[in-house]
Design an enzyme around this catalytic site. Structure first.
Site: not given
Length: 287
Positions: A211, A249
């Site tokens: 990511e 996150h």
């Protein structure tokens, strides 16, 4: 063969009496994981989960009494650093930290200490580990995975579950699934897990789910180019994420022109990794 956890794993659960700890301990136990102890200060001598798991006041007591060799943490963020250090001091060689929201400064201190003592940490802010048919350490749903020869390493918990389910629907199985977590400072990197899969005779190919944010994917691409002989399929989440916005996150953020999805995709493709445009296309790229 598998990596990190298997049927021989003797699991200790820190924070087992909390809501999350108790629920997921039940799930791990039902999956067949050997949970040998739980730790909750002040509760030593008691038992939980219908008398199946003994409680201890300290990790040291639990390790000495049961021979636990892996610890999984379901403790609040404010207590997580101390809990990890306690497990390390007790000689637990593998710590899996599910807890999210741990301050970066705490993790810097923990990571330095664990590295000095040769302790492996998976996480924090991760879903844990799953070796289908053998052991589940953490919160990855065991019922959506089949045993097989595909290794999975991922920064994203949700995408991990999607891929496991898609593989199951195609009757494709997994050797071990490792969720390394999405925090800026974690214990185990893509490169660490790729090296394990490269050496694991059961794993024939690998799925890497990255990511935006940081440079772990770029370092993984270098390792794949220089060291990997097994085929790797990849996906990078966050291609449309705006700069400066954290996407879930703590580590998933594009800052100062670094951590861009396009750069990660380009690096992986240069290392002969087949990169999917969408999560549902990952399985189609496997051999």
């Amino acid at each position: 063969m598998s990596i990190l956890v298997n049927k021989a794993t003797r699991l200790l659960v820190q924070g087992i009496t909390g809501r999350e700890g108790l629920f997921h301990s039940q799930q791990m136990l039902e999956y067949g994981t050997r949970i040998v102890a739980g730790v909750r200060p002040g509760k030593g001598g008691e038992w939980v989960l219908e008398g199946k798991i003994p409680l201890f006041d300290t990790v040291k007591q639990a390790v000495e009494a049961t021979g636990a060799n892996v610890s999984v943490l379901f403790v609040p963020a404010r207590s997580a650093a101390d809990a990890m250090l306690e497990a390390a001091d007790a000689g637990v060689p593998l710590i899996v930290c599910i807890t999210e929201g741990i301050p970066v400064q705490d993790m810097m201190q923990v990571r330095r200490y664990l590295d000095q003592h040769g302790i492996r940490l998976v996480g924090p802010n991760c879903p844990g580990l799953l070796t289908p048919g053998e052991a589940k350490v953490g919160i990855i749903p065991g019922h959506i995975a089949l045993a097989g020869d595909i290794g999975i390493v991922s920064r994203s918990g949700t995408l991990t579950y999607e891929v496991l389910y898609a593989l199951q629907q195609r009757q494709r199985g997994v050797s071990t699934c490792v969720g390394i977590g999405g925090d800026p400072i974690n214990g185990t990197s893509f490169t660490d897990v790729l090296a394990m899969f490269e050496d694991d005779p059961r794993t024939e190919q690998v799925i890497l789910i990255g990511e935006i944010g940081g440079s772990d994917e770029e370092r993984a691409a270098e390792f794949i180019h220089d060291r990997m002989t097994k085929p790797v399929v990849g996906f990078v989440a966050g291609r449309t994420a705006p700069a400066g916005k954290r996407m879930g996150h703590a580590g998933a953020i594009v800052e100062g022109g670094t951590g861009l999805a396009a750069d990660k995709v380009q690096a992986l493709q240069a290392a002969r990794v087949r990169v999917a445009d969408h999560p549902e296309a990952i399985v189609d790229l496997l051999k």
